[in-house]
Design a protein around this motif. Structure first.
Motif, PDB file in Angstrom:
ATOM      1  N   GLU A 145       0.867  -1.175   0.000  1.00  0.00           N
ATOM      2  CA  GLU A 145       0.000   0.000   0.000  1.00  0.00           C
ATOM      3  C   GLU A 145       0.903   1.225   0.000  1.00  0.00           C
ATOM      4  O   GLU A 145       1.627   1.472   0.968  1.00  0.00           O
ATOM      5  N   LEU A 146       0.864   1.978  -1.115  1.00  0.00           N
ATOM      6  CA  LEU A 146       1.777   3.098  -1.296  1.00  0.00           C
ATOM      7  C   LEU A 146       1.011   4.340  -1.723  1.00  0.00           C
ATOM      8  O   LEU A 146      -0.016   4.241  -2.406  1.00  0.00           O
ATOM      9  N   PRO A 147       1.500   5.527  -1.351  1.00  0.00           N
ATOM     10  CA  PRO A 147       0.858   6.750  -1.830  1.00  0.00           C
ATOM     11  C   PRO A 147       0.989   6.849  -3.340  1.00  0.00           C
ATOM     12  O   PRO A 147       1.924   6.306  -3.939  1.00  0.00           O
ATOM     13  N   THR A 148       0.055   7.544  -3.960  1.00  0.00           N
ATOM     14  CA  THR A 148       0.103   7.701  -5.415  1.00  0.00           C
ATOM     15  C   THR A 148       1.307   8.543  -5.812  1.00  0.00           C
ATOM     16  O   THR A 148       1.842   9.326  -5.023  1.00  0.00           O
ATOM     17  N   ALA A 149       1.714   8.390  -7.065  1.00  0.00           N
ATOM     18  CA  ALA A 149       2.835   9.179  -7.579  1.00  0.00           C
ATOM     19  C   ALA A 149       2.532  10.672  -7.482  1.00  0.00           C
ATOM     20  O   ALA A 149       3.422  11.480  -7.210  1.00  0.00           O
ATOM     21  N   GLU A 150       1.251  11.035  -7.685  1.00  0.00           N
ATOM     22  CA  GLU A 150       0.861  12.447  -7.608  1.00  0.00           C
ATOM     23  C   GLU A 150       1.032  12.987  -6.198  1.00  0.00           C
ATOM     24  O   GLU A 150       1.501  14.115  -5.998  1.00  0.00           O
ATOM     25  N   LEU A 151       0.640  12.187  -5.189  1.00  0.00           N
ATOM     26  CA  LEU A 151       0.774  12.633  -3.808  1.00  0.00           C
ATOM     27  C   LEU A 151       2.246  12.766  -3.411  1.00  0.00           C
ATOM     28  O   LEU A 151       2.632  13.711  -2.724  1.00  0.00           O
ATOM     29  N   VAL A 152       3.070  11.815  -3.873  1.00  0.00           N
ATOM     30  CA  VAL A 152       4.502  11.895  -3.574  1.00  0.00           C
ATOM     31  C   VAL A 152       5.112  13.130  -4.221  1.00  0.00           C
ATOM     32  O   VAL A 152       5.888  13.870  -3.601  1.00  0.00           O
ATOM     33  N   ALA A 153       4.761  13.376  -5.472  1.00  0.00           N
ATOM     34  CA  ALA A 153       5.382  14.471  -6.214  1.00  0.00           C
ATOM     35  C   ALA A 153       4.924  15.845  -5.734  1.00  0.00           C
ATOM     36  O   ALA A 153       5.737  16.760  -5.577  1.00  0.00           O
ATOM     37  N   SER A 154       3.629  15.974  -5.483  1.00  0.00           N
ATOM     38  CA  SER A 154       3.072  17.296  -5.190  1.00  0.00           C
ATOM     39  C   SER A 154       2.766  17.521  -3.723  1.00  0.00           C
ATOM     40  O   SER A 154       2.573  18.665  -3.296  1.00  0.00           O
ATOM     41  N   GLY A 155       2.711  16.441  -2.930  1.00  0.00           N
ATOM     42  CA  GLY A 155       2.301  16.585  -1.546  1.00  0.00           C
ATOM     43  C   GLY A 155       0.791  16.758  -1.458  1.00  0.00           C
ATOM     44  O   GLY A 155       0.076  16.735  -2.455  1.00  0.00           O
ATOM     45  N   GLY A 156       0.299  16.933  -0.239  1.00  0.00           N
ATOM     46  CA  GLY A 156      -1.131  17.110  -0.059  1.00  0.00           C
ATOM     47  C   GLY A 156      -1.609  16.455   1.211  1.00  0.00           C
ATOM     48  O   GLY A 156      -0.841  15.839   1.964  1.00  0.00           O
ATOM     49  N   LEU A 157      -2.905  16.560   1.451  1.00  0.00           N
ATOM     50  CA  LEU A 157      -3.516  16.049   2.670  1.00  0.00           C
ATOM     51  C   LEU A 157      -3.687  14.538   2.602  1.00  0.00           C
ATOM     52  O   LEU A 157      -4.111  13.997   1.570  1.00  0.00           O
ATOM     53  N   PHE A 158      -3.353  13.870   3.702  1.00  0.00           N
ATOM     54  CA  PHE A 158      -3.557  12.417   3.797  1.00  0.00           C
ATOM     55  C   PHE A 158      -4.122  12.091   5.174  1.00  0.00           C
ATOM     56  O   PHE A 158      -3.633  12.600   6.195  1.00  0.00           O
ATOM     57  N   HIS A 159      -5.145  11.248   5.194  1.00  0.00           N
ATOM     58  CA  HIS A 159      -5.800  10.884   6.453  1.00  0.00           C
ATOM     59  C   HIS A 159      -6.494   9.547   6.270  1.00  0.00           C
ATOM     60  O   HIS A 159      -7.249   9.356   5.315  1.00  0.00           O
ATOM     61  N   GLY A 160      -6.226   8.601   7.158  1.00  0.00           N
ATOM     62  CA  GLY A 160      -6.866   7.295   7.037  1.00  0.00           C
ATOM     63  C   GLY A 160      -6.688   6.454   8.279  1.00  0.00           C
ATOM     64  O   GLY A 160      -6.090   6.872   9.277  1.00  0.00           O
ATOM     65  N   LEU A 161      -7.237   5.247   8.203  1.00  0.00           N
ATOM     66  CA  LEU A 161      -7.173   4.290   9.309  1.00  0.00           C
ATOM     67  C   LEU A 161      -6.898   2.902   8.754  1.00  0.00           C
ATOM     68  O   LEU A 161      -7.328   2.566   7.643  1.00  0.00           O
ATOM     69  N   GLN A 162      -6.194   2.099   9.552  1.00  0.00           N
ATOM     70  CA  GLN A 162      -6.133   0.680   9.266  1.00  0.00           C
ATOM     71  C   GLN A 162      -6.505  -0.086  10.520  1.00  0.00           C
ATOM     72  O   GLN A 162      -5.955   0.149  11.603  1.00  0.00           O
ATOM     73  N   LEU A 163      -7.466  -0.993  10.346  1.00  0.00           N
ATOM     74  CA  LEU A 163      -7.971  -1.841  11.422  1.00  0.00           C
ATOM     75  C   LEU A 163      -7.627  -3.285  11.102  1.00  0.00           C
ATOM     76  O   LEU A 163      -7.804  -3.727   9.961  1.00  0.00           O
TER      77      LEU A 163
END
Length: 339
Positions: free
Chosen positions: A127-145
């Motif tokens: 499970e990896l961040p998208t290339a767009e999120l890596v390149a441009s940055g941005g908000l990330f928020h989630g959960l794993q249960l």
């Protein structure tokens, strides 16, 4: 918050609960999430397992990822790794993860979507961040249960359920003051889309400032409330609860929460909470990293299988749109959490 929103006045309403006939659950333990680094080095807040709550049977782990505003180049994820013996539930509120699995499949988990992965007999995934999120940055928020599997199902074939943002059942309170996104389980006769081996209920609620959320809850399930953001009070005695805190609730057949009338600026839309509970398995738990079985011998077998390259015993099944919630094996009832 891109997680699904809706006009609560147009949604199906939860029933109004009669205080005179309902046994309200109260807080028996408060846990403050501890901070850890996971995967390639991304930060999580983890209320359990911890020194205060070692085991929340049938749940094994809850990781809160973010909310974080990544600068360009900062976003990180969890590259290829194995699992056996349980289920991972990844719910992304803001931002996106790209999933890839040992069968060559995969997909995007983004903005209110959930991936429900039954590791079962064994699986490899990333499970990896998208290339767009890596390149441009941005908000990330989630959960794993992590949800434990009963002994009889630990060797089930792996399965992936891709639960889209709009697949969750959307409900509101009688006055429209709270929005409930039901991801799995049953709530007042309404079913979430997630298929589960272990009977659980898992939901994300946004409670408007000053509003109250009353939930009928199975007496044989345990119950917990975790705060994503904002503040309010929980339980019959009105225990204060804020971001990064979790409470374990005692016996009863209903849960009550009330959002504070004044919320932090970041929570202007309301108090964001996760409510979850399930039927404890009451089975032995042996765990080592990404493997959760019933005995030490089974853990050793899992490690050896991974080292030999024989962990994967069957091809994972992908389910694009789950339609049969509640596929659960019943075990003995209990009303409290272990740990």
């Amino acid at each position: 918050m891109p997680a699904v929103t809706a006009d609560t006045l147009t949604l199906t309403r939860l029933p109004a609960l009669d205080p005179g006939t309902t046994a309200w659950r109260d807080v028996v333990k408060l846990v403050v999430a501890q901070r850890f680094l996971e995967g390639e080095g991304f930060a999580v807040r983890r209320p359990f397992p911890s020194t205060d709550l070692a085991l929340a049977d049938p749940f094994l782990l809850l990781d809160h990822m973010g909310a974080v505003e990544y600068a360009p180049g900062e976003a990180k994820g969890a590259p290829w790794h194995p699992h056996r013996g349980f289920e991972t539930v990844t719910y992304i509120i803001d931002g996106a993860f790209e999933h890839t699995d040992s069968a060559g499949g995969g997909g995007l988990i983004a903005d209110g979507a959930t991936q429900w992965m039954t590791a079962g007999s064994g699986v490899m995934h990333s499970e990896l961040p998208t290339a767009e999120l890596v390149a441009s940055g941005g908000l990330f928020h989630g959960l794993q249960l992590w949800v434990n599997l009963p002994r009889a199902d630990k060797w089930a074939p792996p399965r992936y359920q891709d639960i889209g943002a709009h697949d969750a059942a959307l409900l509101s309170t009688p006055d429209g003051g709270a929005l409930v996104r039901l991801i799995a389980g049953d709530l007042a006769g309404h079913a979430g889309p997630g298929n589960t081996y272990t009977p659980i209920t898992y939901l994300h609620a946004t409670v408007s400032p000053g509003a109250r959320l009353d939930l009928p809850w199975p007496a044989h399930f345990n119950a917990m409330v975790y705060v994503l953001s904002g503040r309010g009070v929980v339980g019959a005695s009105g225990r204060p609860l804020e971001e990064g805190q979790l409470v374990v609730l005692g016996a009863g057949d209903a849960v009550t929460l009330t959002a504070a009338a004044t919320q932090p600026q970041a929570s202007a839309q309301g108090w964001e909470v996760i409510v979850l509970g399930g039927l404890p398995l009451r089975e032995p738990v042996a765990r080592y990293g990404p493997f959760v079985m019933n005995t030490k011998a089974e853990i050793i077998e899992a490690v050896e299988d991974f080292q030999r390259g024989t962990l994967i015993r069957s091809t994972p099944e992908h389910v694009a749109s789950p339609t049969e919630p509640g596929m659960a094996h019943r075990t003995s009832a209990d009303e409290t959490l272990d740990g």
